[in-house]
Design an enzyme around this catalytic site. Structure first.
Site, PDB file in Angstrom:
ATOM      1  N   HIS A 287       0.815  -1.218   0.000  1.00 37.60           N
ATOM      2  CA  HIS A 287       0.000   0.000   0.000  1.00 37.60           C
ATOM      3  C   HIS A 287       0.852   1.274   0.000  1.00 37.60           C
ATOM      4  O   HIS A 287       0.335   2.358  -0.230  1.00 37.60           O
ATOM      5  CB  HIS A 287      -0.986   0.001   1.174  1.00 37.60           C
ATOM      6  CG  HIS A 287      -0.346   0.188   2.523  1.00 37.60           C
ATOM      7  ND1 HIS A 287      -0.050  -0.876   3.355  1.00 37.60           N
ATOM      8  CD2 HIS A 287       0.053   1.307   3.192  1.00 37.60           C
ATOM      9  CE1 HIS A 287       0.483  -0.420   4.474  1.00 37.60           C
ATOM     10  NE2 HIS A 287       0.553   0.901   4.398  1.00 37.60           N
ATOM     11  N   ASP A 320       0.386  -7.824   1.314  1.00 33.28           N
ATOM     12  CA  ASP A 320       0.687  -6.401   1.513  1.00 33.28           C
ATOM     13  C   ASP A 320       2.194  -6.164   1.571  1.00 33.28           C
ATOM     14  O   ASP A 320       2.701  -5.436   2.424  1.00 33.28           O
ATOM     15  CB  ASP A 320       0.008  -5.872   2.781  1.00 33.28           C
ATOM     16  CG  ASP A 320       0.024  -4.338   2.837  1.00 33.28           C
ATOM     17  OD1 ASP A 320       0.188  -3.707   1.767  1.00 33.28           O
ATOM     18  OD2 ASP A 320      -0.076  -3.769   3.942  1.00 33.28           O
ATOM     19  N   SER A 403       4.747   2.662   7.730  1.00 35.97           N
ATOM     20  CA  SER A 403       4.458   1.465   6.926  1.00 35.97           C
ATOM     21  C   SER A 403       5.675   1.028   6.128  1.00 35.97           C
ATOM     22  O   SER A 403       6.325   1.854   5.464  1.00 35.97           O
ATOM     23  CB  SER A 403       3.307   1.736   5.962  1.00 35.97           C
ATOM     24  OG  SER A 403       2.109   1.866   6.665  1.00 35.97           O
TER      25      SER A 403
END
Length: 560
Positions: A287, A320, A403
């Site tokens: 993402h 992910d 992230s």
């Protein structure tokens, strides 16, 4: 035999001498007061005890009469009035005094002197009374006795000031002076002038001092003081830090951590990654790079500030995870990978990233839990972008921008990839959202990340382990229920797949995987994807109220 001495009765030492006793024939002895006071050349002096004598001649007088004392004998032996004669010096009188702080006081000067024993002219008096009028004397032919003056009654007058100040019992002496100075005198005018001068000088000094003080005060106010202030400080060398401390871990891991800036045609974002090898491969979240699409730009910034362009090598939305590569960069330092299977709850960990684009941010915490099944994504609506993660939970603060960053242990080895946080208002979400940390962060175990990264580098795609069944995601009971029909209307159990070979049927409810409880369909997917294709699993399920056990070997499917 008469030897020339007077034959009258001998006078007592305090008796006043009377004329006619032969005392005039005796040589005059100097008075003690007159001897003690030397004559001054500047001013003529007069003996204090001497009486004035008329100089003009007088007429002849009758024959002298018998001498008569001026006073009747005093039965109380009181000394007579008048100054003592030169033959009887008075004994000194002691006057005790207290010495003040400014010097010994000077006794008032007696008449005829200036206080230091020097004779001076007496101050004029408006009506100087005389205790005894001067007797009138006339020149007599040689051999004749001068007549004796008759005692006349004298009117009573107050004693002269000079006799009031004179002490008949005191001997001439030098005054006690501890502070030498000019003779005491009346100088009222000079004192007033001096006092006025002192007052004017004091006022001028006060004005000058005030001006100087005001200037100094203004300087201090503007400049903070007359001198520079130097504060004390610890001069000891800070030295190094223990390798397993947070500072030691950060120093070891930061050179391998990078910040990614991604921009696409419709959106942009910021995330974190870390170096996998010296060839320039960097692991991050899917993402993070998703906004770039197929034609966007990705810029990598290293901890030292150097930047480089990067391109996507491979990505997988189900895990992910994504791998990008930088070119033309040397001196890369890969970050060592740990073993997430060895992690225990309570182990200390450090998270590194760029929350809200604040590069090289270090936070610390512990492993709060293991095997947390979380799902993230799902924005597409068809479930193709949903990621299922059997995550490590940590309380190390993780925020948007963290992230893809590493979660490292005390050896500075990567044990997880920071991917999601639990938001206070929207439940679990990918870390790329704008929710803040509430102490619930989730990281993909590095064992899973390592396998996926290797596949992405080698083939550009990742494989997913599968059991070949379609689950009923709307089932609310305990366990994962196999649906009655598949998405295409076919059977929910893939013909010839691992599930069909193990004996799974539509409607079965799977309750355990390798001894671990399963409470939902999402949890079953997470547990399956935590393994590799080809791994063997032991399952427990219920069918028609009966408990069954079976084993199967995981198949493989290509991810997106």
């Amino acid at each position: 035999m008469d030897d020339g001495k007077p034959t009258e009765p001998k006078a007592k030492w305090w008796s006043r001498p009377t004329p006619g006793r032969g005392t005039s024939a005796a040589p005059q002895e100097p008075s003690p007061v007159e001897d003690a006071v030397p004559p001054s050349d500047a001013e003529p002096t007069e003996p204090v005890a001497a009486e004035p004598v008329a100089a003009e001649p007088v007429a002849a007088e009758p024959a002298p009469q018998a001498a008569k004392p001026l006073h009747e004998p005093d039965q109380y032996s009181t000394p007579p009035y008048g100054g003592p004669g030169p033959w009887a010096p008075a004994p000194p009188v002691q006057h005790p005094v207290q010495t003040p702080a400014h010097g010994t006081p000077v006794p008032p000067p007696y008449s005829g002197t200036n206080g230091a024993g020097v004779a001076t002219a007496p101050a004029p008096s408006p009506t100087p009374p005389a205790a005894f009028p001067p007797p009138q004397r006339h020149q007599q032919p040689q051999g004749q006795q001068p007549p004796q003056p008759q005692a006349q009654p004298q009117p009573h007058h107050p004693p002269s000031p000079q006799w009031v100040q004179y002490d008949p019992w005191g001997a001439p002496r030098q005054p006690l002076i501890t502070n030498p100075g000019p003779p005491l005198a009346s100088d009222g005018g000079k004192r007033k002038n001096r006092r006025g001068s002192v007052l004017v000088g004091a006022l001028l000094l006060a004005l000058v001092a005030g001006g100087i003080g005001g200037g100094i005060g203004a300087y201090i106010e503007r400049n903070g003081g007359l001198t520079q202030i130097e504060l004390s400080q610890d001069e000891r060398n800070g030295g190094g830090r223990a390798p397993d401390s947070v500072a030691g871990i950060a120093a070891s891991a930061l050179p391998s951590v990078v910040t990614l800036h991604v921009s696409g045609s419709t959106e942009s974002g910021t995330g974190t990654g870390f170096v996998l090898d010296d060839k320039g491969h960097i692991l991050t979240n899917n993402h993070v790079v998703a906004p770039a699409g197929s034609s966007g730009e990705i810029t990598v910034t290293f901890s030292g500030g150097e930047t480089a362009s990067a391109e996507v090598v491979g990505k997988d939305s189900g895990y992910d995870l994504a791998v990008v590569k930088v070119s033309g960069v040397s001196g890369l330092k890969p970050l060592p990978l740990g073993n997430s299977d060895n992690v225990r709850v309570g182990d200390p960990v450090v998270a590194i990233g760029a929350p809200f684009d604040l590069s090289n941010t270090v936070t610390s915490g512990i492993i709060s839990a293991k095997d947390r099944p979380i799902t993230a994504g799902g924005e597409k609506g068809d479930g193709s972008d949903i990621s299922y993660v059997d995550a490590l939970q940590t309380d190390a603060p993780i925020n948007p921008g963290n992230s893809g960053g590493p979660l490292v242990d005390t050896d500075a080895h990567v044990i997880g990839i920071n991917s999601a946080i639990r938001a206070a208002d929207s439940g679990s979400t990918t870390e790329g959202g704008q929710a803040g940390s509430i102490g619930l962060g989730f990281a993909i175990p590095i064992n899973q990340g390592k396998r996926v990264a290797e596949e992405l580098i080698n083939t550009g795609k990742a494989t997913h382990p599968v059991i070949g069944v379609t689950l009923d995601m709307k089932y609310t009971g305990d366990g994962a229920k196999v649906g009655q029909r598949g998405a295409d209307g076919k059977s929910s159990v893939t013909e010839g797949g691992p599930g069909a070979q193990a004996g799974i049927r539509p409607g079965d409810v799977i309750t355990e995987v390798n001894g671990g409880r399963v409470h939902s369909g999402e949890e079953l997917i997470v547990k399956i994807r935590s393994h590799r294709p080809g791994d063997r699993l032991d399952l427990k399920l219920t069918r028609g109220g009966k408990d069954l056990t079976m084993s199967l070997t995981l198949g493989s499917a290509t991810g997106t």
